[in-house]
Scaffold this active site. Structure first.
Site, PDB file in Angstrom:
ATOM      1  N   ALA A 242       0.823  -1.224   0.000  1.00 38.72           N
ATOM      2  CA  ALA A 242       0.000   0.000   0.000  1.00 38.72           C
ATOM      3  C   ALA A 242       0.854   1.269   0.000  1.00 38.72           C
ATOM      4  O   ALA A 242       2.059   1.215   0.221  1.00 38.72           O
ATOM      5  CB  ALA A 242      -0.967   0.036   1.169  1.00 38.72           C
ATOM      6  N   SER A 243       0.195   2.393  -0.248  1.00 41.46           N
ATOM      7  CA  SER A 243       0.897   3.662  -0.444  1.00 41.46           C
ATOM      8  C   SER A 243       1.550   4.139   0.844  1.00 41.46           C
ATOM      9  O   SER A 243       1.180   3.736   1.941  1.00 41.46           O
ATOM     10  CB  SER A 243      -0.082   4.726  -0.929  1.00 41.46           C
ATOM     11  OG  SER A 243      -0.798   5.253   0.166  1.00 41.46           O
ATOM     12  N   SER A 244       2.526   5.047   0.670  1.00 39.49           N
ATOM     13  CA  SER A 244       3.252   5.570   1.829  1.00 39.49           C
ATOM     14  C   SER A 244       2.314   6.321   2.762  1.00 39.49           C
ATOM     15  O   SER A 244       2.495   6.321   3.967  1.00 39.49           O
ATOM     16  CB  SER A 244       4.373   6.490   1.364  1.00 39.49           C
ATOM     17  OG  SER A 244       3.866   7.614   0.699  1.00 39.49           O
TER      18      SER A 244
END
Lengths: 134, 401
Positions: A61-63
């Site tokens: 998943a995204s930062s």
């Protein structure tokens, strides 16, 4: 007691029961109020990671969501004590340093056959050791 | 890692705690990847998110005295002043958080573009340039379309690179690691930018997180490539791709695979794209709004919407997210006036994943962006995902059959 060599990613020391995740982990899908995994179809779905030494393949998943998830767990105190990674990713590494979670990787291969869920471990990232306690 | 004297001084705290923390993060990332040393970056982009961890980290750096050496462009949060006019549902906390985010990024010396498509407007790298771009549509675009070099940065690691002016040398900064891995033969009809959204979502399911080399795509628009990268990097962790005969590192088959054979060959058909659209979309029916601009719309995309609504009245509100520069252009060109007359709005400096959209929670919208639909799952919004043309048609009617 048995000690395994590892490689430091983020400094610090943590002790607790080990919990293995078969799937990559997105900490945003852990309820910060309880430390319980709420992601459906995940190998840890419904399990609590609070105070555990979490062994995971890598983050996903995204930062934004990863950092936010780890941040919220830190604030509630329901996060894991330390992380053992099989393959580090930039997002998880950066988030762990900033939020001061001890993280290691490259643990001796024997660790994965000799350590089972529920064993007590001490992860000392600075000494680059993972110790199985009796 | 081998550090220069200057980098060691940063790590030792000679330039304050903020710079020290930034260097500590980069050294840890570097050591995790066995990077031998740091290299200078000349461009950066930070995926500002205006969420808790984002604000906490940037304020911590500011308190520690950090200031960017390489001023980064930044992602959108939300446009407080505009949404105060559009809705009465923002809370005092929502507004205060955005104000703090603005103040912190200004203090650290960021270039306050508040757009997720800096690579089309204000922050355009050249071939081979070493950069640090976070943001899911930005990293693949600069890597693939320009042939610049960036790792799949986290918002925080990109900010650390902006502060210190360096990044660890690993991953996509090294030519060998940019080699195409899987060959993707596109047999589907790629007649509009929307088809590229679906293509980006389908590919990671077929090849995992390998670097795809596309065959059969001719003359994609910049917006098509923006969509392709955004979805590859949302459905998977794919921050670089190649298109045979189109992108600079894939002018020939030989170049794209760097003389090696593909590990896998897959085909993408019309059926694959249609099936994916079916899966990503909520059920059709009555809709309450239309939302575009994830990633931010270009002037050409705004033009396309304007052509479809000109002289008509929308049955439901229609919002298009874009940069302030694009909004200014739309105003000069008369597009904004036409859109306003139809009942639409350009919401600049704004991302869909922000609390300013609270007034749409519990409602159903239409969009051309699967990424938009994906991120709103945790804000209780439903989306029918379809092409730009069909979705605007739906907004004019208030429903989609």
């Amino acid at each position: 007691m048995k000690t395994y060599h590892c490689h430091k990613i983020a400094e610090g020391k943590g002790e607790g029961e080990v919990l293995f995740s078969e799937d990559p982990v997105n900490f945003y899908l852990v309820d910060p109020k309880t430390g319980v995994f709420i992601e459906p179809h995940h190998s840890l779905s419904g399990q609590c990671i609070t105070g555990k030494i979490l062994v995971l393949p890598y983050g996903k998943a995204s930062s934004v969501v990863q950092a936010d998830g780890m941040f919220q767990l830190k604030m509630t105190g329901n996060g894991p004590k330390a992380l053992i990674l099989q393959a580090p990713d930039t997002t998880l590494v950066a988030s762990a340093i900033i939020l001061e979670y001890p993280v290691v990787d490259k643990v001796d291969p024997a660790f994965f056959s000799e350590v089972k869920n529920g064993d007590r471990l001490c992860v000392d990232a600075d000494a680059q050791t993972v110790t199985k306690l009796d | 890692m081998k550090l220069t004297q200057e980098e060691q001084k940063m790590l030792d705290g000679a330039y304050g705690e903020g710079v020290q923390l930034a260097m500590k993060v980069l050294v840890a990332v570097g050591e995790a990847y066995d990077a031998p040393y740091m290299v200078p970056v000349t461009r950066t982009h930070v995926a500002l998110s205006n969420q808790e961890a984002d604000l906490w980290f940037v304020e911590k750096l500011v308190r520690g005295g950090a200031h960017c050496k390489v001023s980064p462009t930044v992602n959108p949060g939300f446009n407080i002043e505009l949404f105060e006019k559009l809705t009465g549902e923002m809370t005092a906390e929502d507004i205060e958080q955005m104000q703090r985010t603005r103040a912190a990024y200004q203090a650290i010396g960021a270039t306050l573009t508040y757009s997720c498509t800096p690579y089309l407007q204000q922050n355009i790298p050249f071939f081979g340039e070493i950069t640090a771009y976070s943001e899911s549509s930005a990293t693949p675009y600069v890597n693939s379309v320009y042939g610049a070099r960036s790792n799949r940065e986290a918002a925080q690691s990109a900010l650390c690179a902006a502060v210190t002016g360096v990044t660890p040398y690993y991953g996509y900064l090294i030519k060998e690691n940019r080699r195409g891995q899987a060959l993707v033969e596109v047999k589907a009809d790629m007649h509009d930018d929307f088809a590229y959204q679906m293509l980006g979502y389908v590919v990671p399911e077929k090849i995992g997180f390998q670097i795809p080399v596309f065959e059969g795509l001719s003359r994609p628009t910049p917006e098509a490539l923006m969509n392709l990268g955004a979805e590859l990097n949302t459905a998977g962790n794919v921050a670089i791709y190649h298109i045979l005969g189109v992108t600079p590192e894939a002018q020939t088959y030989e170049d794209a695979f760097q003389g090696q054979k593909p590990t896998q060959v897959v085909t993408v058909t019309d059926d694959d794209l249609a099936e994916m659209q079916e899966r990503l979309s909520d059920p059709k029916g009555k809709i309450d709004f239309a939302l575009y601009g994830c990633p931010h719309f270009s002037i050409r995309q705004i033009h396309d919407v304007v052509q479809l609504v000109k002289g008509q009245k929308l049955a439901v509100p229609l919002y298009i997210m874009c940069s302030t520069a694009t909004k200014d252009l739309a105003e000069k060109m008369g597009f904004l006036e036409i859109l306003h007359a139809a009942g639409g709005e350009l919401t600049d400096q704004t991302c869909m994943d922000q609390p300013c959209w609270r007034f749409l929670y519990g409602k159903k919208g239409v969009t051309d962006s699967p990424k938009c639909a994906y991120y709103t799952k945790r804000r209780q919004m439903q989306f029918v995902v379809t092409s730009l043309e069909k979705s605007v048609e739906a907004a004019l009617k208030g429903e989609i059959a």
